[in-house]
Enzyme design. Structure first.
Site, PDB file in Angstrom:
ATOM      1  N   CYS A 178      -7.543  53.505 -56.590  1.00  0.00           N
ATOM      2  CA  CYS A 178      -7.714  52.234 -57.309  1.00  0.00           C
ATOM      3  C   CYS A 178      -6.628  52.078 -58.381  1.00  0.00           C
ATOM      4  O   CYS A 178      -5.454  51.992 -58.048  1.00  0.00           O
ATOM      5  CB  CYS A 178      -9.127  52.171 -57.881  1.00  0.00           C
ATOM      6  SG  CYS A 178      -9.573  50.596 -58.656  1.00  0.00           S
ATOM      7  N   HIS A 222     -12.049  52.547 -52.459  1.00  0.00           N
ATOM      8  CA  HIS A 222     -12.931  53.588 -52.994  1.00  0.00           C
ATOM      9  C   HIS A 222     -13.558  54.406 -51.863  1.00  0.00           C
ATOM     10  O   HIS A 222     -14.606  54.045 -51.331  1.00  0.00           O
ATOM     11  CB  HIS A 222     -14.033  52.950 -53.851  1.00  0.00           C
ATOM     12  CG  HIS A 222     -13.573  52.539 -55.202  1.00  0.00           C
ATOM     13  ND1 HIS A 222     -13.701  53.348 -56.312  1.00  0.00           N
ATOM     14  CD2 HIS A 222     -12.965  51.414 -55.630  1.00  0.00           C
ATOM     15  CE1 HIS A 222     -13.201  52.732 -57.366  1.00  0.00           C
ATOM     16  NE2 HIS A 222     -12.732  51.562 -56.977  1.00  0.00           N
ATOM     17  N   GLU A 260     -15.187  57.114 -51.967  1.00  0.00           N
ATOM     18  CA  GLU A 260     -16.463  57.744 -52.334  1.00  0.00           C
ATOM     19  C   GLU A 260     -17.649  56.809 -52.199  1.00  0.00           C
ATOM     20  O   GLU A 260     -18.808  57.249 -52.218  1.00  0.00           O
ATOM     21  CB  GLU A 260     -16.386  58.257 -53.782  1.00  0.00           C
ATOM     22  CG  GLU A 260     -16.708  57.257 -54.865  1.00  0.00           C
ATOM     23  CD  GLU A 260     -15.707  56.105 -54.986  1.00  0.00           C
ATOM     24  OE1 GLU A 260     -16.085  55.051 -55.534  1.00  0.00           O
ATOM     25  OE2 GLU A 260     -14.562  56.250 -54.538  1.00  0.00           O
TER      26      GLU A 260
END
Length: 403
Positions: free
Chosen positions: A279, A363, A365
């Site tokens: 990010c 992202h 995760e």
């Protein structure tokens, strides 16, 4: 015959162009200015509202039913449980219902009050989203007053004083104040979160607004994580003698944060240690390599963004949250674009040729795939394993197979 009775509006959303949307208030009482964006995710509203990458923004959820599974302490993404994420407000279509989920500990409305997030419901979020898609993300101010009597002067003054996200460094507002260690691993059904007992590696994470689940994914790979503030120098980072360095997600304009972050990243690149960014960390890495970033028209915010990994040809469904992007055409020779958004062709990843340095815009995760992108953490720690002369782990594991 009595006259028509109309319930007064207890909340308003006013855009910079003067558009005024009225509804009923929820969450914190008061008013706050920010950039109005929309998020298309159908789930994960609590994670979104505690993601520091949304600092300075008023989030419009396109999915109409938000709050129906309540809230709990396990799904908070800010590392400090009591810390505010920086989210300025939330815009909803439907009223918040009573939660219906066995994990729910608190109703969303009460939770928003505790986190000082102003909310408005009863808004045509589809129309607002279409407006943002056409005209871009506007500055706005959201206000909640139970009496329905608003201090218009104060509200408009706050809107006029909000500078917008372009040129704004917000990482300093959400970063950790002090260095700490992280060893919590990912959540498992009926077990909760675990603890890394015997770490194999040591990763230093520079916190520009880090999410808990990113740190857990690093711990899942056997890495003890030392988290340092956004303003940490290269010497501060290297004093911990890490095996690798991670650049976290975060909010604001990467060019503004880059004024102090880029020189540090450039010095760390010279060490030859593996580096991975996500990010804002990806954008800062792009700047450190000589590229540029720019403000996007409507940004990418949602959990249904298809991205192609150009190194493998695989397509993954990803979670994204960014209003700035690395300009792919600005990347210099020796830096390769590794991932691309299949929505608009914007850059979603890069790698330095011949060096253990790479990053992605999205992202991995957040798991909308649900595990489409988890290979990136394996790819990162495999760079460390390679330097240590250890066997590398496979990036992809078949469903049901042992990791």
């Amino acid at each position: 015959m009595t006259g028509w009775q109309q319930t007064p509006a207890t909340a308003v959303l006013i855009l910079a162009d003067g558009t005024r949307l009225e509804g009923h208030g929820l969450g914190a009482v008061g008013h706050a200015a920010g950039e109005v964006c929309f998020n298309t995710a159908m789930t994960g509203y609590q994670e979104v509202l505690t993601d520091p990458s949304y600092a300075g923004q008023i989030i419009t959820f396109t999915f109409p039913h938000i709050g129906n599974v309540g809230t709990n302490d396990e799904d908070i993404e800010t590392v400090n449980m009591a810390a505010l994420s920086g989210v300025r407000g939330v815009v909803l279509k439907a009223d918040i219902t009573n939660p219906s989920n066995y994990r729910a500990a608190e109703k969303l409305d009460a939770w928003l009050k505790k986190r000082n997030i102003v909310g408005i419901a009863g808004i045509d979020t589809r129309a607002l989203t279409a407006r943002i898609r056409e005209n871009g993300m506007p500055n706005g101010v959201i206000a909640h007053e139970p009496t329905g009597v608003f201090d218009e002067g104060s509200i408009m003054a706050e809107l006029k004083a909000f500078p917008g996200l372009e040129g704004l460094d917000l990482a300093k507002e959400v970063t950790t104040a002090q260095t700490y260690h992280w060893d919590q691993t990912s959540w498992q059904w009926n077990k909760g979160y675990g603890t890394l007992e015997n770490p194999e590696f040591h990763v230093v994470a520079i916190d520009y607004g880090a999410k808990r689940n990113i740190l857990r994914c690093l711990a899942d790979q056997g890495a003890k994580v030392t988290v340092v503030p956004a303003t940490a120098s290269a010497a501060d980072v290297l004093a911990h003698n890490p095996d690798a360095i991670f650049l976290s997600n975060g909010p604001g304009d990467p060019a503004a944060t880059g004024k102090y972050a880029v020189p540090t990243i450039q010095k760390l690149m010279e060490t030859g240690k593996p580096m991975f960014g996500i990010c804002l960390g990806h954008q800062l890495m792009g700047l450190a390599l000589g590229g540029t970033t720019s403000k996007m028209h409507q940004g990418h915010h949602g959990a249904n963004h298809p991205v192609k990994d150009l190194t493998t040809g695989k397509v993954e469904i990803t979670s994204m949250n960014h209003g700035f992007a690395v300009d792919a055409e600005s990347l210099p020779a020796g830096v390769t674009q590794t991932h691309v958004s299949l929505f608009d062709g914007s850059n979603a990843g890069l790698a330095v040729d011949g060096k253990p340095i790479f990053s992605v815009q999205y992202h991995p995760e957040a798991s909308p795939g649900p595990k489409d992108s988890h290979y990136l953490f394996t790819r990162f720690l495999n760079l460390v394993r390679k330097q240590k002369g250890q066997a590398e782990k496979p990036e992809y594991v078949a469903p049901g197979a042992a990791a």
